[in-house]
Write an enzyme that holds these catalytic residues in place. Structure first.
Site, PDB file in Angstrom:
ATOM      1  N   SER A  40       0.789  -1.457   0.008  1.00 50.59           N
ATOM      2  CA  SER A  40       0.141  -0.036   0.107  1.00 50.59           C
ATOM      3  C   SER A  40       0.843   1.358   0.185  1.00 50.59           C
ATOM      4  O   SER A  40       1.925   1.194   0.766  1.00 50.59           O
ATOM      5  CB  SER A  40      -0.801   0.065   1.149  1.00 50.59           C
ATOM      6  OG  SER A  40      -1.385   1.450   1.397  1.00 50.59           O
ATOM      7  N   LYS A  79      26.592  -7.236  15.542  1.00 51.17           N
ATOM      8  CA  LYS A  79      26.195  -7.563  16.831  1.00 51.17           C
ATOM      9  C   LYS A  79      26.758  -8.639  17.250  1.00 51.17           C
ATOM     10  O   LYS A  79      26.469  -9.759  16.737  1.00 51.17           O
ATOM     11  CB  LYS A  79      24.664  -7.566  16.744  1.00 51.17           C
ATOM     12  CG  LYS A  79      23.899  -7.837  18.362  1.00 51.17           C
ATOM     13  CD  LYS A  79      22.406  -7.778  17.873  1.00 51.17           C
ATOM     14  CE  LYS A  79      21.748  -8.618  19.151  1.00 51.17           C
ATOM     15  NZ  LYS A  79      20.270  -8.542  18.807  1.00 51.17           N
TER      16      LYS A  79
HETATM   17  C1  LIG Z   1       8.755  -2.372  19.528  1.00 52.05           C
HETATM   18  C2  LIG Z   1       9.104  -3.361  18.469  1.00 52.05           C
HETATM   19  C3  LIG Z   1      10.393  -3.724  18.448  1.00 52.05           C
HETATM   20  C4  LIG Z   1      10.859  -4.515  17.485  1.00 52.05           C
HETATM   21  N1  LIG Z   1      12.233  -4.983  17.558  1.00 52.05           N
HETATM   22  C5  LIG Z   1      12.841  -6.027  16.743  1.00 52.05           C
HETATM   23  C6  LIG Z   1      14.061  -6.152  16.497  1.00 52.05           C
HETATM   24  O1  LIG Z   1      14.919  -5.745  17.307  1.00 52.05           O
HETATM   25  N2  LIG Z   1      14.407  -7.316  15.972  1.00 52.05           N
HETATM   26  C7  LIG Z   1      13.553  -8.074  15.009  1.00 52.05           C
HETATM   27  O2  LIG Z   1      13.793  -8.985  14.321  1.00 52.05           O
HETATM   28  N3  LIG Z   1      12.275  -7.722  14.935  1.00 52.05           N
HETATM   29  C8  LIG Z   1      11.733  -6.476  15.854  1.00 52.05           C
HETATM   30  N4  LIG Z   1      10.473  -6.063  15.827  1.00 52.05           N
HETATM   31  C9  LIG Z   1       9.718  -6.979  14.697  1.00 52.05           C
HETATM   32  C10 LIG Z   1       9.771  -6.221  13.615  1.00 52.05           C
HETATM   33  O3  LIG Z   1       9.492  -4.910  13.656  1.00 52.05           O
HETATM   34  C11 LIG Z   1       9.051  -6.817  12.453  1.00 52.05           C
HETATM   35  O4  LIG Z   1       9.035  -8.294  12.837  1.00 52.05           O
HETATM   36  C12 LIG Z   1       9.444  -6.405  11.003  1.00 52.05           C
HETATM   37  O5  LIG Z   1       9.613  -5.170  10.903  1.00 52.05           O
HETATM   38  C13 LIG Z   1       8.661  -7.060   9.862  1.00 52.05           C
HETATM   39  O6  LIG Z   1       7.313  -6.331   9.855  1.00 52.05           O
HETATM   40  P1  LIG Z   1       6.413  -6.800   8.887  1.00 52.05           P
HETATM   41  O7  LIG Z   1       6.912  -6.825   7.583  1.00 52.05           O
HETATM   42  O8  LIG Z   1       5.529  -7.916   9.381  1.00 52.05           O
HETATM   43  O9  LIG Z   1       4.992  -5.582   8.904  1.00 52.05           O
HETATM   44  P2  LIG Z   1       5.218  -4.163   8.723  1.00 52.05           P
HETATM   45  O10 LIG Z   1       6.501  -3.314   8.722  1.00 52.05           O
HETATM   46  O11 LIG Z   1       4.210  -3.345   9.358  1.00 52.05           O
HETATM   47  O12 LIG Z   1       4.640  -3.900   7.222  1.00 52.05           O
HETATM   48  C14 LIG Z   1       3.257  -4.186   6.638  1.00 52.05           C
HETATM   49  C15 LIG Z   1       3.333  -3.947   5.359  1.00 52.05           C
HETATM   50  O13 LIG Z   1       1.863  -4.455   4.831  1.00 52.05           O
HETATM   51  C16 LIG Z   1       1.457  -3.407   3.877  1.00 52.05           C
HETATM   52  N5  LIG Z   1      -0.125  -3.549   4.072  1.00 52.05           N
HETATM   53  C17 LIG Z   1      -1.025  -3.509   5.224  1.00 52.05           C
HETATM   54  N6  LIG Z   1      -2.139  -3.471   4.793  1.00 52.05           N
HETATM   55  C18 LIG Z   1      -2.204  -3.396   3.395  1.00 52.05           C
HETATM   56  C19 LIG Z   1      -3.206  -3.429   2.596  1.00 52.05           C
HETATM   57  N7  LIG Z   1      -4.617  -3.362   3.022  1.00 52.05           N
HETATM   58  N8  LIG Z   1      -3.075  -3.331   1.287  1.00 52.05           N
HETATM   59  C20 LIG Z   1      -1.786  -3.323   0.937  1.00 52.05           C
HETATM   60  N9  LIG Z   1      -0.693  -3.440   1.734  1.00 52.05           N
HETATM   61  C21 LIG Z   1      -0.601  -3.313   2.975  1.00 52.05           C
HETATM   62  C22 LIG Z   1       1.904  -1.893   4.371  1.00 52.05           C
HETATM   63  O14 LIG Z   1       1.865  -1.190   3.487  1.00 52.05           O
HETATM   64  C23 LIG Z   1       3.245  -2.349   4.765  1.00 52.05           C
HETATM   65  O15 LIG Z   1       4.155  -2.317   3.646  1.00 52.05           O
HETATM   66  C24 LIG Z   1      10.283  -5.434  16.766  1.00 52.05           C
HETATM   67  C25 LIG Z   1       8.575  -4.803  16.692  1.00 52.05           C
HETATM   68  C26 LIG Z   1       8.367  -3.923  17.716  1.00 52.05           C
HETATM   69  C27 LIG Z   1       6.889  -3.771  17.552  1.00 52.05           C
END
Ligand SMILES: Cc1cc2nc3c(=O)[nH]c(=O)nc-3n(C[C@H](O)[C@H](O)[C@H](O)COP(=O)(O)OP(=O)(O)OC[C@H]3O[C@@H](n4cnc5c(N)ncnc54)[C@H](O)[C@@H]3O)c2cc1C
Length: 506
Positions: A40, A79
């Site tokens: 998105s 790290k």
């Molecule tokens: C406080 C905190 C600290 C963290 N620290 C660590 C760490 O040190 N090490 C580690 O390995 N992990 C860590 N994590 C976890 C890490 O941030 C995530 O695992 C990683 O960033 C992957 O996120 P994601 O890709 O699953 O989701 P997101 O980064 O949220 O990506 C979601 C994607 O989906 C898309 N999307 C959503 N809905 C739609 C829709 N309806 N239509 C089209 N697109 C859509 C968005 O545009 C976006 O591109 C941490 C998390 C938190 C909350």
């Protein structure tokens, strides 16, 4: 999954989506599979997640990325492990180091286990873990864990990085490997009469159709949880944290190659060195402290005083989905679950999920044959990581707030964790207990020993008796001499980071 599956849509362009895209493109390289990532333009990524474990290097090696390709572009540093500070009030155990164990430690770990084991039997030996690991010396002496070619041992390490920049890098890399990219916001998920995902409706009236869908939409879990209705099993009873407040602070010229995790009043704070800044975050429980008070406490902790530097606030839920692969949909990343970031295991889980999915799909000739086995395996991994993280809280000895007091006597811990703790407290060898429960594949025995010994879960000093000659089998001065000798092979962290920057600019 239906036999003959050929086209994949990965919905979500966070780190999870791009790791999945690169791994699937590599796995099916040269074969007739079509992979498209849809993201998105209006919904951002979570933008935290800056620390990794060593498997991230395995992923980068697998997809053919060299450190000189990505590190400088993503403000990355090395790290060697994590220092835990102020989690224990036991004398001599205010902090300890959890290393990413490498080959040189194989000569010193037996001494740690020996001392630690006898100390639990009441013998007065030094059982603090940090001093037995090369990675602790490298961290505190600010040396990069990259060995010269003539060093005869293999090193194991992770990275810190800017997660947004890493996502952009992986997006470019995936494009070179044939992954297609499309921007669209999905507004509706249309199922067919058998409950499989048929197509995705977007806000521009266009539709997106594939044989198989990867849900990497973050905490929204738009496909697996929302459309397919897969239940989320939360573990808030044992992991209280649900909020974070995040600040950047000024970078260190020659940063320590380690994450520091400091226990505060209602949770803990990470300090992660990047080349451009420190990433700092306070992970806390909103049941015990409100957001403003948590931010104030964290500002004070960082010495920010009244500075107007803006904070980012985040909410999250801890737990996992009941099944990760259902019908023609696989969830990866935050959409499949999250066990708070204490040991930075989230990206490792993404890699493991994609790798095991790929393995099951290939073995089953693109059918559902190994789906249940896959789901059980990934869930077991989540639960094993959860128990290791929960253990940090359960064995804390702080009494300053209800948060720590409640965590320290939480009776809702799993039977598996209870058995590990019982084995340790009864003075048994916990390696045997971990093997008995087949848990050592997730966090190895070394990690559990460091956790329990590092927080000082030993008889108190007045209960200890002097050991005989046999007990003093290992000479700590010799161990220090050997490990300091090893460090002579490693260069300053700064020097290695400069070399990577020069290579990137060349
Ligand atoms: C406080 C905190 C600290 C963290 N620290 C660590 C760490 O040190 N090490 C580690 O390995 N992990 C860590 N994590 C976890 C890490 O941030 C995530 O695992 C990683 O960033 C992957 O996120 P994601 O890709 O699953 O989701 P997101 O980064 O949220 O990506 C979601 C994607 O989906 C898309 N999307 C959503 N809905 C739609 C829709 N309806 N239509 C089209 N697109 C859509 C968005 O545009 C976006 O591109 C941490 C998390 C938190 C909350």
């Amino acid at each position: 999954m239906r036999k003959g599956t050929k086209s994949f849509v990965i919905l979500g362009g966070g780190t999870a989506g791009w790791i999945a895209a690169n791994m699937l493109a590599k796995g099916w390289q040269g074969k007739d599979y079509d992979i498209t990532l849809v993201e998105s333009p209006d919904i951002g990524i979570i933008g935290v997640g800056e620390g990794s474990t060593p498997p991230l290097k395995k992923f980068l090696d697998y997809v053919g990325v060299e450190e000189s390709d990505w590190m400088s572009r993503c403000d990355a540093t090395y790290k060697t492990g994590i220092t835990f500070r102020h989690w224990s009030t036991r004398a001599g155990f205010d902090e300890y180091f959890h290393p990413f164990q490498s080959q040189p430690d194989e000569f010193t770990v037996p001494a740690f286990y020996h001392n630690s084991f006898l100390r639990r039997q009441g013998v007065d030996l030094d059982g603090h873990p940090s001093q037995f690991f090369l990675e602790w010396y490298l961290a505190t002496q600010r040396q990069a864990p990259v060995a010269p070619p003539n060093f005869p041992f293999k090193m194991n390490y992770g990275y810190h990085f800017n997660s947004g920049l890493l996502g952009e890098f992986l997006k470019d890399w995936a494009a070179k490997k044939g992954v297609k990219y499309r921007q669209a916001t999905v507004t509706e998920v249309v199922l067919d009469d058998k409950g499989y995902i048929d197509y995705l409706q977007t806000d521009s009236e266009q539709t997106i159709k594939a044989d198989f869908y990867v849900d990497s939409t973050g905490f929204r879990s738009q496909l697996l949880q929302q459309a397919l209705g897969v239940p989320f099993e939360n573990c808030a009873e044992v992991l209280y944290n649900d909020s974070a407040v995040v600040f950047p602070t000024e970078a260190d010229e020659n940063p320590e190659p380690q994450t520091v995790s400091t226990a505060l009043k209602y949770g803990w704070a990470w300090k992660i060195p990047l080349t451009s800044r420190f990433g700092n975050g306070y992970v806390y429980s909103s049941k015990y402290v409100d957001d403003d008070a948590a931010e104030m406490e964290f500002r004070q902790h960082l010495g920010l005083g009244d500075s107007d530097i803006a904070a980012r606030r985040l909410k999250f839920k801890v737990g996992r989905v009941r099944e990760h692969w259902v019908k023609n949909c696989l969830a990866v990343g935050l959409s499949q679950g999250f066990i708070e970031p204490l040991e930075a295991t989230a990206l490792d889980m993404v890699q493991e999920t994609v790798f095991r999915f790929f393995e099951a799909a290939m073995k089953g000739d693109m059918s559902d044959r190994y789906r249940e086995e896959f789901n059980a395996r990934i869930s077991k991994r989540f639960d094993a990581v959860r128990d290791y993280i929960v253990c940090h809280y359960r064995i804390n000895t702080r009494t300053d707030t209800p948060y720590w007091r409640d965590a320290g006597c939480n009776e809702k811990i799993s039977p598996s964790l209870r058995q590990i703790l019982t084995a340790w407290l009864q003075g048994k060898n916990i390696t045997d207990e971990l093997e008995r429960q087949a848990l050592d594949a997730y966090f190895p025995s070394m990690s559990w020993n460091c956790l329990l010994a590092g927080k000082g879960i030993y008889p108190t000093q007045d209960q200890l008796r002097p050991g005989n000659e046999l007990a003093h089998k290992f000479n700590l001065h010799d161990i220090e001499k050997y490990l300091r000798g090893c460090t002579l092979n490693f260069r300053p962290h700064r020097e290695r980071l400069d070399e990577l920057r020069a290579a990137a600019n060349a």
